[in-house]
Design an enzyme around this catalytic site. Structure first.
Site, mmCIF file in Angstrom:
data_model
loop_
_atom_site.group_PDB
_atom_site.id
_atom_site.type_symbol
_atom_site.label_atom_id
_atom_site.label_comp_id
_atom_site.label_asym_id
_atom_site.label_seq_id
_atom_site.Cartn_x
_atom_site.Cartn_y
_atom_site.Cartn_z
ATOM 1 N N HIS A 148 57.869 46.182 -51.909
ATOM 2 C CA HIS A 148 57.673 44.809 -51.435
ATOM 3 C C HIS A 148 58.632 44.551 -50.278
ATOM 4 C CE1 HIS A 148 56.389 43.794 -55.840
ATOM 5 N NE2 HIS A 148 55.416 44.382 -55.163
ATOM 6 N N ASP A 171 54.905 43.407 -61.171
ATOM 7 C CA ASP A 171 53.951 44.207 -60.397
ATOM 8 C C ASP A 171 54.176 45.696 -60.658
ATOM 9 O OD1 ASP A 171 51.909 44.713 -58.552
ATOM 10 O OD2 ASP A 171 53.339 44.948 -56.906
ATOM 11 N N SER A 227 60.632 47.023 -55.828
ATOM 12 C CA SER A 227 60.801 45.722 -55.184
ATOM 13 C C SER A 227 62.293 45.491 -54.955
ATOM 14 C CB SER A 227 60.161 44.612 -56.037
ATOM 15 O OG SER A 227 60.212 43.378 -55.364
#
Length: 376
Positions: free
Chosen positions: A223, A319, A197
């Site tokens: 992401h 995540d 991310s």
């Protein structure tokens, strides 16, 4: 505790006002000033000593990237880029991340009423994350940028929404129900599953630049906004010996190829009689993310099993941590980027807390470890 001092740099008076209103709503943030162009910003950086800058990508007189280059060379500061969600905006934003910008958000829209809260939450989170990035980390990233420019790596000749709506919090089960892995007694190809991310676009580049064309297939969930994932894949394709593409539904997963999740779809790996294929899923966000690393890791557990290698790089939040634990529990070797080389040790840190990391390594050592593990 002292507040995080922010300087807003944007040529639009309306955008400056909107950003100021959003950032001031957070009790931990203080907007110490605004600037309408980089020349004004340069003087205000000297006068106001901000902790974080928000910087417009495209401005008159001097563009944001040129200003950022000078800033990182002379006075490194954490920067969150304010970007337009266009192909040109993507290219400029990736160059800014190359230079050392910590993160980016979409330029706020005038008709933001229905998503104002979400946007405010996002930009405040990213500013607070940026404030924790050290001067040393920024200097290291700028030095890496300069070294890469000077070495002029050969560009291989190959073809080549940040504002989320309010959503329910879904778990991985909403997309991929948990079940026992299939029988993997038959020989099959290796697959490397990688998630990232914040800071991930640069970390992924550092990994891919060091992997040969003979590397097994890599599936990546980063992401990223939907309009940025294709330009990102093209950018990675230009620096990697492997073939890098944005994943397409039912696309065969082949050795020597890298498949990057589209910015608005979950990337799943499915096993067929002839091998593995990419599947794209338009289900709800998981862990507030779509694509979600946990979702991809779950499908790798179920379809690839012990033939996989799991990698989790820099990123905010959690995540991928639970998914990495699921990989480890079936015997998949797992690699996590260490805290020192991460822009944000959120996702990797959570994986370590769960005991899901077999190897915690600096970014520069990860490609070598991947190559060692795939030979086993």
């Amino acid at each position: 505790m002292s507040k995080i001092k922010v300087l807003i740099v944007d040529d639009s008076a309306l955008v400056r006002q909107m950003l100021q209103e959003m950032l001031k709503s957070d009790p931990e943030i203080e907007v110490v000033g605004t600037a309408s162009d980089p020349y004004d910003a340069r003087e205000k950086v000297k006068q106001l000593h901000p902790d974080v800058l928000t910087l417009d990508v495209e401005m008159p007189r001097m563009d944001g990237v040129t200003f950022l280059k000078n800033l990182m060379r002379l006075h490194p500061l954490p920067v969150v880029m304010i970007s337009t969600l266009t192909e040109k905006g993507a290219d400029i934003t990736f160059e800014a991340l190359d230079l050392g910008a910590v993160d980016f958000v979409a330029k706020p829209k005038i008709d933001l009423q229905h998503t104002f809260e979400d946007y405010t939450d996002e930009i405040c989170r990213k500013v607070k994350t940026a404030s924790k990035v050290s001067k040393w980390q920024l200097e290291r990233q700028y030095a890496r940028y300069v070294a890469n420019k000077e070495s002029k790596p050969k560009v291989l000749s190959k073809p080549g929404s940040l504002v989320s709506k309010v959503v329910e919090k879904f778990t991985t089960d909403a997309i991929v129900p948990k079940k026992a892995p299939s029988d993997f007694s038959k020989p099959s190809h290796k697959v490397i599953a990688l998630g990232a991310s914040t800071g991930g676009t640069e970390a992924i580049k550092e990994v891919l630049m060091r992997l040969p064309s003979t590397t097994p297939a890599i599936v990546i969930t980063q992401h990223i906004p939907a309009s940025f994932s294709l330009p990102f894949a093209q950018r990675m394709n230009s620096v990697s010996e492997m073939e890098v593409t944005q994943a397409e539904d039912r696309q065969p997963i082949l050795a020597g190829h890298v498949y990057i999740a589209p910015g608005d779809k979950h990337l799943l790996v499915e096993r067929t009689s002839s091998g593995y294929i990419c599947r794209l899923n338009d289900g709800p966000p998981v862990n507030r993310h779509k694509p979600s690393v946990d979702v991809m890791f779950r499908t790798v557990v179920q379809s690839v099993g012990k033939n996989a290698v799991g990698v989790l790089l820099t990123g905010m939040g959690a995540d991928g941590a639970k998914g990495m634990k699921e990989l480890q529990e079936i015997g998949v070797p797992t690699i996590v980027q260490d805290e020192k080389t991460c822009v944000v040790w959120g996702m990797p840190g959570e994986a370590v807390k769960l005991g899901a990391a077999d190897y915690v390594l600096p970014l520069g050592s990860i490609p070598e470890k991947i190559l060692a593990l795939i030979k086993k």
